[in-house]
Design a protein around this motif. Structure first.
Motif, PDB file in Angstrom:
ATOM      1  N   ALA A 197       0.838  -1.195   0.000  1.00 33.85           N
ATOM      2  CA  ALA A 197       0.000   0.000   0.000  1.00 33.85           C
ATOM      3  C   ALA A 197       0.876   1.248   0.000  1.00 33.85           C
ATOM      4  N   HIS A 198       0.298   2.391  -0.338  1.00 34.22           N
ATOM      5  CA  HIS A 198       1.000   3.678  -0.266  1.00 34.22           C
ATOM      6  C   HIS A 198       1.493   3.902   1.177  1.00 34.22           C
ATOM      7  N   PRO A 199       2.747   4.417   1.372  1.00 30.93           N
ATOM      8  CA  PRO A 199       3.610   5.094   0.392  1.00 30.93           C
ATOM      9  C   PRO A 199       4.645   4.208  -0.284  1.00 30.93           C
ATOM     10  N   SER A 203       3.552  -0.116  -4.717  1.00 32.67           N
ATOM     11  CA  SER A 203       2.095  -0.064  -4.831  1.00 32.67           C
ATOM     12  C   SER A 203       1.693   0.586  -6.153  1.00 32.67           C
ATOM     13  N   GLU A 204       2.474   1.553  -6.618  1.00 34.49           N
ATOM     14  CA  GLU A 204       2.182   2.212  -7.886  1.00 34.49           C
ATOM     15  C   GLU A 204       2.402   1.245  -9.053  1.00 34.49           C
ATOM     16  N   GLN A 205       3.465   0.444  -8.972  1.00 37.29           N
ATOM     17  CA  GLN A 205       3.731  -0.513 -10.037  1.00 37.29           C
ATOM     18  C   GLN A 205       2.669  -1.605 -10.078  1.00 37.29           C
ATOM     19  N   LEU A 206       2.204  -2.023  -8.911  1.00 37.04           N
ATOM     20  CA  LEU A 206       1.155  -3.029  -8.877  1.00 37.04           C
ATOM     21  C   LEU A 206      -0.123  -2.499  -9.526  1.00 37.04           C
ATOM     22  N   ALA A 207      -0.430  -1.225  -9.277  1.00 36.25           N
ATOM     23  CA  ALA A 207      -1.623  -0.631  -9.896  1.00 36.25           C
ATOM     24  C   ALA A 207      -1.492  -0.620 -11.416  1.00 36.25           C
ATOM     25  N   VAL A 208      -0.299  -0.311 -11.924  1.00 37.52           N
ATOM     26  CA  VAL A 208      -0.056  -0.351 -13.368  1.00 37.52           C
ATOM     27  C   VAL A 208      -0.252  -1.768 -13.896  1.00 37.52           C
ATOM     28  N   ALA A 221      -4.147  -9.551   2.519  1.00 34.47           N
ATOM     29  CA  ALA A 221      -3.854  -8.436   3.428  1.00 34.47           C
ATOM     30  C   ALA A 221      -3.256  -7.306   2.613  1.00 34.47           C
ATOM     31  N   THR A 222      -3.380  -6.093   3.128  1.00 36.57           N
ATOM     32  CA  THR A 222      -2.754  -4.915   2.539  1.00 36.57           C
ATOM     33  C   THR A 222      -1.851  -4.298   3.598  1.00 36.57           C
ATOM     34  N   CYS A 223      -0.635  -3.890   3.211  1.00 36.26           N
ATOM     35  CA  CYS A 223       0.328  -3.412   4.210  1.00 36.26           C
ATOM     36  C   CYS A 223       1.217  -2.344   3.600  1.00 36.26           C
ATOM     37  N   ASP A 224       1.552  -1.327   4.416  1.00 37.41           N
ATOM     38  CA  ASP A 224       2.410  -0.234   3.935  1.00 37.41           C
ATOM     39  C   ASP A 224       3.847  -0.364   4.411  1.00 37.41           C
ATOM     40  N   ILE A 241       4.010  -9.120  -2.937  1.00 36.36           N
ATOM     41  CA  ILE A 241       4.503  -8.335  -4.070  1.00 36.36           C
ATOM     42  C   ILE A 241       5.507  -7.328  -3.516  1.00 36.36           C
ATOM     43  N   LEU A 242       6.771  -7.519  -3.851  1.00 33.16           N
ATOM     44  CA  LEU A 242       7.846  -6.716  -3.283  1.00 33.16           C
ATOM     45  C   LEU A 242       8.937  -6.501  -4.330  1.00 33.16           C
TER      46      LEU A 242
END
Length: 304
Positions: A197-199, A203-208, A221-224, A241-242
């Motif tokens: 998740a942001h920041p 997370s930006e690459q996953l959205a793409v 789960a979602t984690c920042d 996803i890392l």
């Protein structure tokens, strides 16, 4: 020391103690020598620096101005001494480094420890921040240098060294995909995922990736925080996803596997060592910078 520095030392000691005798005892000289310096200075300035009271000496308004100047002089003299010591090879000073959380373990701490071993006179401060905060710390001067992802869009930074890192999937070693060096996103989209998740930059690459493939992963789960994502993967909560830098230590230790995501839409990320474009590093910072630059190409964050 020059005569001016002698007077200021005497004057500041008297101002701190409120007594010529106590100041003289601290300085290891006679009270008359201190008093003579004060009287000569007051005569030159044409204004008294102290009120002579039965209880001792108290700074006048002119004395307060002189005291402030004395403190600035002490600070400036300390900086000059540090610079001269640097020129003479004594290598002293302080260096502030800002890094992203993924670098708080593995090769980068080892590089910083090596700097301290080679230059024991240099103290190092380390700030662990999110990616945007690292950039801001460098640009504002809070940090002498920093290491962050994808800095090339920032005009206030100078990239001193860089290495490419890749986006991928962190898996338990026994997972069916663990033996593969790379996979497509579609191969793991049906598995439970620990989603950044942001920041976090990933997370930006996953959205793409989701937009390009039309796939929506099963979010366990979602984690920042990248380290928490890695820990959840090791606990069997799902795949993570890392980037390759997030799990380099766990992969080396055999606690996780990492497969690069090979979807053509993805581009490598740039991990960069940066300084501010408007400032020249101090001698101490330049020495630390040189050490980190030398080791940057060997960080081994390529993944795969």
């Amino acid at each position: 020391m020059p005569a001016l520095s002698r007077f200021l030392r005497y004057f500041m000691a008297v101002g701190q103690h409120g007594s010529i005798r106590r100041a003289a005892d601290e300085l290891g000289i006679s009270p008359s020598a201190v008093d003579r310096q004060l009287l000569n200075a007051e005569a030159d300035l044409g204004a008294p620096l102290f009120e002579r009271l039965p209880s001792g000496l108290r700074l006048t308004a002119a004395g307060e101005v002189m005291m402030a100047a004395g403190r600035r002089w002490q600070k400036d003299l300390g900086e000059v001494r540090d610079q001269i010591a640097d020129l003479q090879g004594l290598r002293r000073g302080h260096v502030q480094i800002a890094i992203i959380a993924a670098l708080a373990k593995g090769p980068v701490p080892a590089m910083i420890a090596a700097i301290q071993t080679r230059y024991p006179g240099i103290s190092i401060g380390i700030s662990v921040l999110d990616n945007d905060a690292v950039r801001a710390a460098i640009a504002s001067g809070e940090a002498d240098m920093g290491i962050l992802l994808d800095p090339h869009s920032y005009r206030d930074l100078v990239v001193r060294a860089f290495v490419e890192v890749v986006l991928g999937v962190a898996l338990p070693p026994g997972h069916a995909l663990a033996a593969r060096a790379e996979v497509r996103f579609s191969a793991c989209a049906d598995s439970p995922l620990i989603v950044p998740a942001h920041p976090l930059v990933v997370s930006e690459q996953l959205a793409v990736l989701e937009g390009a493939t039309g796939l929506s992963p099963l979010r366990a789960a979602t984690c920042d925080d990248s380290q928490m994502i890695a820990s959840l993967v090791m606990q069997g909560a799902g795949l993570g996803i890392l980037t390759s830098i997030d799990v380099v230590t766990e992969v080396a230790q055999g606690r996780l596997a990492f497969a690069r995501l090979s979807d053509p839409i993805l581009r490598p990320l740039t991990l960069a060592l940066c300084t501010a474009s408007v400032r020249t590093p101090s001698h101490a910072a330049a020495m630390a910078l040189g050490e980190i630059e030398a080791g940057f190409a060997h960080l081994g964050y390529g993944g795969g």
